[in-house]
Every structure is written in C-alpha cells, then in structure tokens.
Motif scaffolding. Structure first.
Motif, PDB file in Angstrom:
ATOM      1  N   ILE A  52       0.839  -1.210   0.000  1.00 35.78           N
ATOM      2  CA  ILE A  52       0.000   0.000   0.000  1.00 35.78           C
ATOM      3  C   ILE A  52       0.867   1.250   0.000  1.00 35.78           C
ATOM      4  O   ILE A  52       0.614   2.202  -0.756  1.00 35.78           O
ATOM      5  CB  ILE A  52      -0.949  -0.012   1.211  1.00 35.78           C
ATOM      6  CG1 ILE A  52      -1.943  -1.176   1.100  1.00 35.78           C
ATOM      7  CG2 ILE A  52      -1.710   1.322   1.316  1.00 35.78           C
ATOM      8  CD1 ILE A  52      -2.799  -1.379   2.330  1.00 35.78           C
ATOM      9  N   ARG A  53       1.897   1.265   0.834  1.00 34.50           N
ATOM     10  CA  ARG A  53       2.764   2.445   0.914  1.00 34.50           C
ATOM     11  C   ARG A  53       3.521   2.677  -0.390  1.00 34.50           C
ATOM     12  O   ARG A  53       3.674   3.815  -0.849  1.00 34.50           O
ATOM     13  CB  ARG A  53       3.757   2.297   2.072  1.00 34.50           C
ATOM     14  CG  ARG A  53       3.138   2.311   3.454  1.00 34.50           C
ATOM     15  CD  ARG A  53       4.209   2.533   4.519  1.00 34.50           C
ATOM     16  NE  ARG A  53       5.372   1.675   4.299  1.00 34.50           N
ATOM     17  CZ  ARG A  53       5.497   0.448   4.770  1.00 34.50           C
ATOM     18  NH1 ARG A  53       4.522  -0.081   5.482  1.00 34.50           N
ATOM     19  NH2 ARG A  53       6.592  -0.252   4.537  1.00 34.50           N
ATOM     20  N   GLU A  54       4.032   1.585  -0.985  1.00 33.53           N
ATOM     21  CA  GLU A  54       4.873   1.740  -2.171  1.00 33.53           C
ATOM     22  C   GLU A  54       4.066   1.929  -3.455  1.00 33.53           C
ATOM     23  O   GLU A  54       4.622   2.382  -4.462  1.00 33.53           O
ATOM     24  CB  GLU A  54       5.798   0.523  -2.299  1.00 33.53           C
ATOM     25  CG  GLU A  54       6.821   0.429  -1.170  1.00 33.53           C
ATOM     26  CD  GLU A  54       7.735  -0.785  -1.300  1.00 33.53           C
ATOM     27  OE1 GLU A  54       7.474  -1.618  -2.206  1.00 33.53           O
ATOM     28  OE2 GLU A  54       8.685  -0.907  -0.500  1.00 33.53           O
ATOM     29  N   SER A  58      -2.375   3.243  -6.768  1.00 40.15           N
ATOM     30  CA  SER A  58      -3.256   2.141  -7.187  1.00 40.15           C
ATOM     31  C   SER A  58      -4.170   1.677  -6.059  1.00 40.15           C
ATOM     32  O   SER A  58      -5.133   0.941  -6.292  1.00 40.15           O
ATOM     33  CB  SER A  58      -2.435   0.961  -7.703  1.00 40.15           C
ATOM     34  OG  SER A  58      -1.606   0.446  -6.684  1.00 40.15           O
ATOM     35  N   TYR A  59      -3.867   2.099  -4.819  1.00 42.95           N
ATOM     36  CA  TYR A  59      -4.700   1.704  -3.676  1.00 42.95           C
ATOM     37  C   TYR A  59      -5.604   2.838  -3.195  1.00 42.95           C
ATOM     38  O   TYR A  59      -6.528   2.608  -2.407  1.00 42.95           O
ATOM     39  CB  TYR A  59      -3.822   1.252  -2.509  1.00 42.95           C
ATOM     40  CG  TYR A  59      -3.312  -0.163  -2.640  1.00 42.95           C
ATOM     41  CD1 TYR A  59      -4.091  -1.248  -2.247  1.00 42.95           C
ATOM     42  CD2 TYR A  59      -2.032  -0.417  -3.155  1.00 42.95           C
ATOM     43  CE1 TYR A  59      -3.621  -2.548  -2.364  1.00 42.95           C
ATOM     44  CE2 TYR A  59      -1.553  -1.716  -3.275  1.00 42.95           C
ATOM     45  CZ  TYR A  59      -2.352  -2.784  -2.884  1.00 42.95           C
ATOM     46  OH  TYR A  59      -1.880  -4.069  -3.003  1.00 42.95           O
ATOM     47  N   ASP A  60      -5.343   4.062  -3.621  1.00 45.82           N
ATOM     48  CA  ASP A  60      -6.095   5.218  -3.136  1.00 45.82           C
ATOM     49  C   ASP A  60      -7.595   5.011  -3.351  1.00 45.82           C
ATOM     50  O   ASP A  60      -8.054   4.797  -4.474  1.00 45.82           O
ATOM     51  CB  ASP A  60      -5.630   6.479  -3.868  1.00 45.82           C
ATOM     52  CG  ASP A  60      -6.277   7.744  -3.321  1.00 45.82           C
ATOM     53  OD1 ASP A  60      -6.813   7.693  -2.199  1.00 45.82           O
ATOM     54  OD2 ASP A  60      -6.228   8.771  -4.026  1.00 45.82           O
ATOM     55  N   GLY A  61      -8.356   5.056  -2.261  1.00 44.42           N
ATOM     56  CA  GLY A  61      -9.812   4.918  -2.333  1.00 44.42           C
ATOM     57  C   GLY A  61     -10.304   3.493  -2.375  1.00 44.42           C
ATOM     58  O   GLY A  61     -11.525   3.258  -2.302  1.00 44.42           O
ATOM     59  N   VAL A 119      -8.494  -5.820  10.096  1.00 44.78           N
ATOM     60  CA  VAL A 119      -9.307  -4.636   9.772  1.00 44.78           C
ATOM     61  C   VAL A 119      -9.652  -4.622   8.287  1.00 44.78           C
ATOM     62  O   VAL A 119      -8.913  -5.160   7.456  1.00 44.78           O
ATOM     63  CB  VAL A 119      -8.579  -3.320  10.142  1.00 44.78           C
ATOM     64  CG1 VAL A 119      -8.278  -3.251  11.626  1.00 44.78           C
ATOM     65  CG2 VAL A 119      -7.304  -3.145   9.333  1.00 44.78           C
ATOM     66  N   THR A 120     -10.770  -3.983   7.982  1.00 47.71           N
ATOM     67  CA  THR A 120     -11.163  -3.703   6.598  1.00 47.71           C
ATOM     68  C   THR A 120     -11.510  -2.235   6.504  1.00 47.71           C
ATOM     69  O   THR A 120     -12.149  -1.675   7.418  1.00 47.71           O
ATOM     70  CB  THR A 120     -12.368  -4.564   6.187  1.00 47.71           C
ATOM     71  OG1 THR A 120     -12.003  -5.945   6.248  1.00 47.71           O
ATOM     72  CG2 THR A 120     -12.823  -4.242   4.761  1.00 47.71           C
ATOM     73  N   GLY A 121     -11.087  -1.587   5.420  1.00 48.79           N
ATOM     74  CA  GLY A 121     -11.395  -0.176   5.265  1.00 48.79           C
ATOM     75  C   GLY A 121     -10.841   0.384   3.972  1.00 48.79           C
ATOM     76  O   GLY A 121     -10.194  -0.337   3.192  1.00 48.79           O
ATOM     77  N   ASP A 122     -11.072   1.671   3.755  1.00 43.19           N
ATOM     78  CA  ASP A 122     -10.639   2.341   2.534  1.00 43.19           C
ATOM     79  C   ASP A 122      -9.324   3.088   2.762  1.00 43.19           C
ATOM     80  O   ASP A 122      -9.113   3.698   3.806  1.00 43.19           O
ATOM     81  CB  ASP A 122     -11.706   3.337   2.068  1.00 43.19           C
ATOM     82  CG  ASP A 122     -13.023   2.660   1.733  1.00 43.19           C
ATOM     83  OD1 ASP A 122     -12.989   1.455   1.425  1.00 43.19           O
ATOM     84  OD2 ASP A 122     -14.077   3.318   1.815  1.00 43.19           O
ATOM     85  N   VAL A 123      -8.465   3.059   1.750  1.00 38.67           N
ATOM     86  CA  VAL A 123      -7.160   3.709   1.834  1.00 38.67           C
ATOM     87  C   VAL A 123      -7.292   5.190   1.464  1.00 38.67           C
ATOM     88  O   VAL A 123      -7.951   5.539   0.480  1.00 38.67           O
ATOM     89  CB  VAL A 123      -6.154   3.020   0.895  1.00 38.67           C
ATOM     90  CG1 VAL A 123      -4.797   3.725   0.945  1.00 38.67           C
ATOM     91  CG2 VAL A 123      -6.009   1.541   1.249  1.00 38.67           C
ATOM     92  N   PHE A 124      -6.666   6.061   2.277  1.00 40.27           N
ATOM     93  CA  PHE A 124      -6.650   7.499   1.971  1.00 40.27           C
ATOM     94  C   PHE A 124      -5.392   8.106   2.580  1.00 40.27           C
ATOM     95  O   PHE A 124      -4.605   7.427   3.233  1.00 40.27           O
ATOM     96  CB  PHE A 124      -7.912   8.182   2.520  1.00 40.27           C
ATOM     97  CG  PHE A 124      -7.912   8.392   4.015  1.00 40.27           C
ATOM     98  CD1 PHE A 124      -7.703   9.653   4.563  1.00 40.27           C
ATOM     99  CD2 PHE A 124      -8.113   7.311   4.884  1.00 40.27           C
ATOM    100  CE1 PHE A 124      -7.697   9.846   5.938  1.00 40.27           C
ATOM    101  CE2 PHE A 124      -8.122   7.495   6.262  1.00 40.27           C
ATOM    102  CZ  PHE A 124      -7.913   8.773   6.790  1.00 40.27           C
TER     103      PHE A 124
END
Length: 500
Positions: A52-54, A58-61, A119-124
């Motif tokens: 996700i960090r790198e 492509s993960y945003d949202g 956890v489950t959630g959206d990336v921002f």
C-alpha cells in the motif's frame, strides 16, 4: 486525548504484574461476552502494508483487508488513530465511532498494544500526508497477555533480546531486516551453485564417528541400537562418498555442531555450506569461492565494495594469494623453508615466546606462528595456501613440497571464511593420516579425527580427483549485513537457561 503506547518493561515488577492482571481480566470479559479471540481461526487479507505504501496511487480509495499487531493507539473521543504492524511493516489506521458503530468502537477502545487484529477499510491520505486505512470493520484475532517493551526505547537488554527473539522482532524492525537478508543470502548461494550444475543433497546429522573436521563433538546415545552417536561436526565425509558414487557436483547447506567455546564468532551449532566437485582442485575452488562471495555481496548489498566495522573491503577486486610460509616470513620474520627439524622449530618458537605442546611437530609450530603474527594482517580477501600436512588430514599433499598440502583458507578482516582442499583420494595415505590422528587423540587431542573405516572403503573403490570447500554461512551473513556478533545473525542463538 488518551494515548496508549507500548509499555516499558523497565517499569517496576509490580506495575507489570498489574498490567498482566488487567489484560487477563479483559480476556475473561470477552470470553463471557461470547467474543473469545482465541476461537478465531481465519482472516482473509487482501493487502500488505508495504504494498500500500509503495503503490499508493493504485490503492487510493480502494477497500483493503489487513491483519497484524496493534503497536500504537491514540483514542480521541469519537475518533482514534492506531498503527498496525504486519509482516512487511507498519501502516496507520483511522477508527471513527460513526463508521464502526458504538459497540465495535467501544470494543476497539479496550484493545491493548500487542493485540492481533484484522481490519477492513478504505485507503486514503491524512492532512499530514500519512497513508492511512479508514477502518469500517475490526476484529480481535488474538489477545496479547504480556506487555511489549516501550516502543521508543525498544528491547535494549541484549541477553533478553536473544532469549526472546520473538519480542525483539516485534519492537526492533532492523532485526527483522537482518534475517530477511540471511534468507536472501541462502537463496543467492543456491542460485549461484544451481546455475553451475551443482546438486543440493542431504546427509545424516547423526554420525557413528566424529570426523571431517578438527573439533570436539556432542555425544548422544541411540537407545534402540544401544550405541553412542555424534552430532555431525562437518558435512564432508558423506558428501565425498557421493563423489565416489558418481555424483560429480554436490553441495549441502546444513547445521553442524561443535562442543566448544562461545564468543562473537562462535556458536555451538552453526550453518555450513560444503560442496565437492570431481575433476577439479583448489584452484577451481578458489575461482568458485571468489565468484560466490562476489555474487552474494553484489546481490545483497548492490556492490562488492562493502564496509564492515569501519573497514572498507573490495570483493570486486581479485582476491590476494599468499602461502603460510610466505606470510610467516613477511609478518614474523621467520623463514620456515630454512627450518629443517622439529627441534629447530621448537627453538625458534621459544625465542618468539610461542607456546607449544610436546606433540606439536614442525607444521603445527608453523601454524602457531601464523596464528600469532599473521592472521590479523589478512584484512582484504586473501587466500592462504600451503598448509602443513600435520594440520590437514584430509587434503592432498603438494607434490612439489611434500610437507605441505593443496589447501587454502579464505581470510577477510583476519577471520577465516572458507576452508578448501584438493581432496585426498589415496586410501592408503588416508588411512595413515587417520592413524596419526588417532595417535594424537591418545595423547589428549580432543579434536583429532577418528578412523572412518567405511569412508576408507569408499575411497578404495576409487575416488576421482576432487576439489572441496566449506564456507561458514553465519560469518558470510555477518559480512554482508554488517553485524559484528554471530548472535545477531542467528534467530535463536544458544543461551544458558535461566534458573528459576
């Protein structure tokens, strides 16, 4: 604002006892409420923190599911932040009561540092620019009943770090990276040898005799056979049996065991690479060793020019070569080519205050001179050749210098990293050398080899000219990771038990 950090194990023992009591009470309450975390058996992850960090764009949202250890928590009324540590690193989590619901948010507030959660959630990205997961659901997967060391100080007690490596890995990220590199070193060694046509094999750990090296063995007993057996001190003799059997290139990476002292470079059990190739000699082994060390350094460090303990080393340059006689002549000013008898060798040793035993011969004393005057001078990668017959019971004699053998050791920073021979394949000579070793054992040398009759039998069927080498994996890992003690490259080094 309530801030929950990793507790400090340096606090008084009664405080830790109270923390443990509180955590066990929380577990009891969860179990009574039908929320026993230890009943959870599976959590479907869809992403890892590093990915996700790198690859944030492509993960945003996007919605992701992650699992790992809770390593920080800041509760601020209706919203909270936390950090989750998974197998690849950390990522920030954002919890909001309006999203999770009152019950789930209240449960989260009771979680402790060290708990395992999913956890489950959206990336921002937050206003502060930190990549974060906006958590929509959270599940407690395992309860931590013992407090972790305080995150800002880590686990600094060296003895405790080695005894509780599992805690060390949690709170000291650099430690984990060292062992990832260790795994990569092993992978690159295998890649290098496999591409050259070597076959990886496995040979027995329990031996009927202690052989293949000069070392004191661990002794055990096999009840069914009612015989004493030895944990192997080397891999050599079984691998050379395979050369006799027709395998032309074999290697093994395995644990060996030596019942000897412990220091920064020695552990009772360690990992050794040994390989043997038919129809080659020490010169072929030199080429292989130089290529292997250079390959590993470049793959792990990105260059053959590395720094270890403040010393710059160049593994890209051709390795230096010097004989033991030349080294002693250069650094001790003593020319063993001019010393003809044992008496002459003993006399010169006394003049240089080198202690020796009555059983020591000229070659043994030459080696004592080398260890005293020369070893620490071999800083850049150097092949030391021309070892005396007396200290090389498994190496071929040099036909041009019968008192010496076709053997080399690779020294870097004054430390041995590899040992190689043009392997002795004359069974008659081998028996006489084994017999000489047995005589040394009678005189009190606990490291002398036993006679391996089955190995001699194998040689009598015919063993081709062979080159062989042993390389200490732990020291190689230390070299490319910069670690100065072997315990820092062993996940679970040998430790004396704590008496309770």
């Amino acid at each position: 604002m309530e801030e929950n950090r990793i507790p400090n194990t340096e606090r008084p023992e009664e405080d830790i006892g109270e923390l443990i009591k509180v955590r066990r009470e929380k577990l009891r309450e969860l179990q009574e409420a039908g929320k026993d975390p230890f009943r959870e058996v599976r959590f479907e992850k869809t992403a890892m923190s590093r990915a996700i960090r790198e690859n944030y764009p492509s993960y945003d949202g996007k919605t992701v599911s992650l699992a790992g250890r809770l390593v920080s928590k800041r509760v601020m009324g209706k919203a909270s932040f936390a950090h989750l540590l998974d197998g690849e690193g950390q990522i920030q989590l954002y919890f909001k009561r309006d999203v999770l619901g009152d019950e789930a948010y209240a449960d989260f507030k009771k979680y402790d540092i060290g708990d395992i959660i999913g956890v489950t959630g959206d990336v921002f990205t937050t206003h502060m620019g930190e990549i974060t997961v906006n958590v929509s659901s959270v599940k407690l997967l395992s309860k931590s009943l013992l407090p972790l060391p305080e995150k800002f100080h880590g686990l600094t007690n060296t003895d405790l770090r080695y005894r509780q490596r599992y805690v060390d890995l949690i709170v000291n990220p650099d430690v984990k990276s060292t062992f990832v590199k260790r795994s990569q070193v092993l992978k690159e060694i295998r890649n290098y040898l496999d591409e050259k046509g070597y076959l990886e094999v496995e040979t027995p750990v329990l031996h009927n005799i202690a052989g293949g090296a000069a070392a004191r063995p661990f002794v055990t007993h096999h009840n069914t056979l009612d015989i004493d057996m030895y944990l192997r001190i080397a891999l050599e003799l079984y691998l050379k049996r395979l050369i006799v059997g027709g395998f032309e290139k074999v290697y093994e990476i395995g644990r060996v065991f030596r019942n000897e002292g412990m220091d920064q470079r020695h552990n009772p059990e360690f990992t050794l690479l040994e390989l043997y190739e038919a129809y080659t000699d020490i010169h072929g082994m030199m080429d292989l060793a130089e290529g292997l060390f250079r390959h590993v350094a470049n793959k792990i460090c990105g260059t053959g020019k590395i720094t270890f303990d403040g010393v710059e080393l160049d593994l890209d340059k051709p390795f230096e070569r010097i004989s033991m006689v030349e080294a002693v002549r250069k650094y001790a000013g003593v020319d063993f080519d001019k010393i003809e008898t044992v008496e002459d060798a003993r006399k010169i040793a006394k003049e240089h205050h080198i202690e020796f035993e009555e059983r020591h011969k000229k070659g043994d004393i030459l080696n004592l001179f080398f260890e005293t005057y020369c070893e620490d001078k071999l800083v850049q990668p150097t092949f030391l050749t021309g070892h005396p017959v007396e200290i090389s019971p498994l190496a071929k004699k040099d036909p041009d210098h019968p008192g010496y053998t076709q053997r080399f050791e690779l020294f870097i920073l004054g430390r041995e990293y590899a040992n190689a021979f043009s392997e002795l394949n004359d069974p008659i000579d081998q028996r006489s050398r084994f017999e000489a070793q047995m005589e040394l054992k009678k005189q009190g040398d606990e490291e002398a080899n036993d006679i391996d009759e089955d190995y001699i039998t194998a040689m009598e069927y015919g063993m081709p000219p062979t080159g062989g080498i042993g390389i200490g994996i732990d020291r190689l890992v230390m070299l490319v990771t910069g670690e100065t003690t072997i315990r820092d490259v062993l996940l679970f080094p040998t430790m004396k038990p704590i008496k309770k």
